[in-house]
Design an enzyme around this catalytic site. Structure first.
Site, PDB file in Angstrom:
ATOM      1  N   ASP A  15       0.925  -1.210   0.036  1.00  0.00           N
ATOM      2  CA  ASP A  15      -0.100   0.000   0.066  1.00  0.00           C
ATOM      3  C   ASP A  15       1.041   1.310  -0.010  1.00  0.00           C
ATOM      4  OD1 ASP A  15      -1.874  -1.960   0.300  1.00  0.00           O
ATOM      5  OD2 ASP A  15      -2.957  -1.194   2.223  1.00  0.00           O
ATOM      6  N   ASP A  57      -4.694  -0.578  -1.467  1.00  0.00           N
ATOM      7  CA  ASP A  57      -6.003  -0.409  -0.759  1.00  0.00           C
ATOM      8  C   ASP A  57      -6.779   0.072  -2.153  1.00  0.00           C
ATOM      9  OD1 ASP A  57      -7.050  -0.893   1.580  1.00  0.00           O
ATOM     10  OD2 ASP A  57      -7.132   1.241   2.034  1.00  0.00           O
ATOM     11  N   HIS A  59     -10.421   0.789  -2.639  1.00  0.00           N
ATOM     12  CA  HIS A  59     -12.019   0.786  -1.943  1.00  0.00           C
ATOM     13  C   HIS A  59     -12.985   1.221  -2.999  1.00  0.00           C
ATOM     14  CE1 HIS A  59     -10.259  -0.290   1.686  1.00  0.00           C
ATOM     15  NE2 HIS A  59      -9.779   1.009   2.035  1.00  0.00           N
ATOM     16  N   HIS A  76     -10.438   6.996   1.602  1.00  0.00           N
ATOM     17  CA  HIS A  76      -9.033   7.023   1.021  1.00  0.00           C
ATOM     18  C   HIS A  76      -9.141   6.003   0.090  1.00  0.00           C
ATOM     19  CE1 HIS A  76      -9.444   4.002   4.024  1.00  0.00           C
ATOM     20  NE2 HIS A  76      -8.597   3.497   3.396  1.00  0.00           N
ATOM     21  N   LYS A 101      -6.962  -4.874  -3.011  1.00  0.00           N
ATOM     22  CA  LYS A 101      -7.666  -5.409  -1.632  1.00  0.00           C
ATOM     23  C   LYS A 101      -8.626  -4.393  -1.079  1.00  0.00           C
ATOM     24  CE  LYS A 101      -4.326  -3.874   1.614  1.00  0.00           C
ATOM     25  NZ  LYS A 101      -5.121  -2.825   2.069  1.00  0.00           N
ATOM     26  N   CYS A 140      -2.032  -2.355   7.724  1.00  0.00           N
ATOM     27  CA  CYS A 140      -2.084  -3.388   6.435  1.00  0.00           C
ATOM     28  C   CYS A 140      -0.723  -4.276   6.461  1.00  0.00           C
ATOM     29  CB  CYS A 140      -2.295  -2.830   5.432  1.00  0.00           C
ATOM     30  SG  CYS A 140      -3.860  -2.066   5.095  1.00  0.00           S
TER      31      CYS A 140
HETATM   32  C1  VGL Z   1      -4.733   1.084   5.807  1.00  0.00           C
HETATM   33  C2  VGL Z   1      -6.155   2.162   7.042  1.00  0.00           C
HETATM   34  C3  VGL Z   1      -7.133   2.152   6.215  1.00  0.00           C
HETATM   35  C4  VGL Z   1      -3.238   0.390   5.536  1.00  0.00           C
HETATM   36  C5  VGL Z   1      -5.605   0.860   4.898  1.00  0.00           C
HETATM   37  O1  VGL Z   1      -2.930   0.283   4.297  1.00  0.00           O
HETATM   38  O2  VGL Z   1      -2.676   0.278   6.328  1.00  0.00           O
HETATM   39  N1  VGL Z   1      -4.872   1.541   6.820  1.00  0.00           N
HETATM   40  N2  VGL Z   1      -6.916   1.165   5.113  1.00  0.00           N
HETATM   41 ZN    ZN Z   2      -8.485   1.239   3.587  1.00  0.00          ZN
END
Ligand code: VGL
Ligand code: ZN
Length: 201
Positions: A15, A57, A59, A76, A101, A140
């Site tokens: 990420d 990430d 979404h 985000h 993901k 993550c």
């Molecule tokens: C993450 C918070 C929300 C991460 C992803 O990649 O660590 N943290 N979504």
């Molecule tokens: Zn996230």
């Protein structure tokens, strides 16, 4: 210091996306500081002909982890947004395998293994030992390392290539201790970030 990786090793980058860098929607303090170390690790793996994996990430706009839907986070890494793009300075090889993901609206997934084909892709590439860096240490990265160990991969955590959200002070440190206890080997990529030359006086 990360030595020449060997057959069976893979690099797993978690990420490293604009929204997790300073100025992003869910900025991780010092998040941009992982990029230099990760790029050095990428070069080592590339030079050895070893596989590189990256998670993102990814979404939908109405994801359940967003505050508007009652979740803990500001919106985000919305699919196809600038914030969801991998950091421009990340030197991801063309051959890298990219795994998205947390793509369904009703479920969050911190681990790169959760609801993805990451395990199959790693096994298909012959990976048995993973070198893991990225963002964020306390979410993550922790969840991904835990799942990797549960699935029988050996894990080296690249401690100079991770940064934490630290919603509560110390979360990042505690996450590293937890990964250590789970059996991850704490390793440094080492080397130095090359600073741009100082402007002439
Ligand atoms: C993450 C918070 C929300 C991460 C992803 O990649 O660590 N943290 N979504
Ligand atoms: Zn996230």
């Amino acid at each position: 210091m990360l030595e020449r990786p060997a057959h069976g090793d893979a690099l797993l980058i978690v990420d490293v996306q604009n929204d997790f860098l300073p100025g992003g929607a869910l900025a991780v303090p010092g998040g941009d500081e992982v990029i230099g170390a990760i790029n050095r690790a990428i070069r080592l793996f590339e030079a050895s002909g070893l596989p590189v994996f990256a998670t993102r990430d990814w979404h939908p706009a109405d994801h359940c982890s967003f505050r508007e839907q009652g979740g803990p986070w500001p919106p985000h890494c919305v699919q196809n947004s600038r914030g969801a793009e991998l950091a421009a300075r990340l030197e991801l090889p063309r051959s890298a395998v990219l795994v998205s993901k947390a793509t369904s609206p009703e479920r969050d997934a911190y681990s790169g293994f959760d609801g993805t084909n990451l395990e199959e892709r790693l096994r298909a590439a012959g990976a048995r030992r993973l070198y893991v860096g990225g963002l964020a240490t306390d979410y993550c990265v922790l969840a991904t390392v835990r799942h990797a160990i549960e699935r029988g991969f050996r894990v080296h955590l690249l401690v100079d290539a991770v940064r934490a959200v630290d919603a509560r002070p110390g979360d990042g440190e505690r996450a590293i201790e937890q990964m250590d206890r789970l059996g991850a080997v704490l390793t440094e990529v080492g080397g130095e970030d090359v600073q741009p030359p100082a402007p002439a006086p």
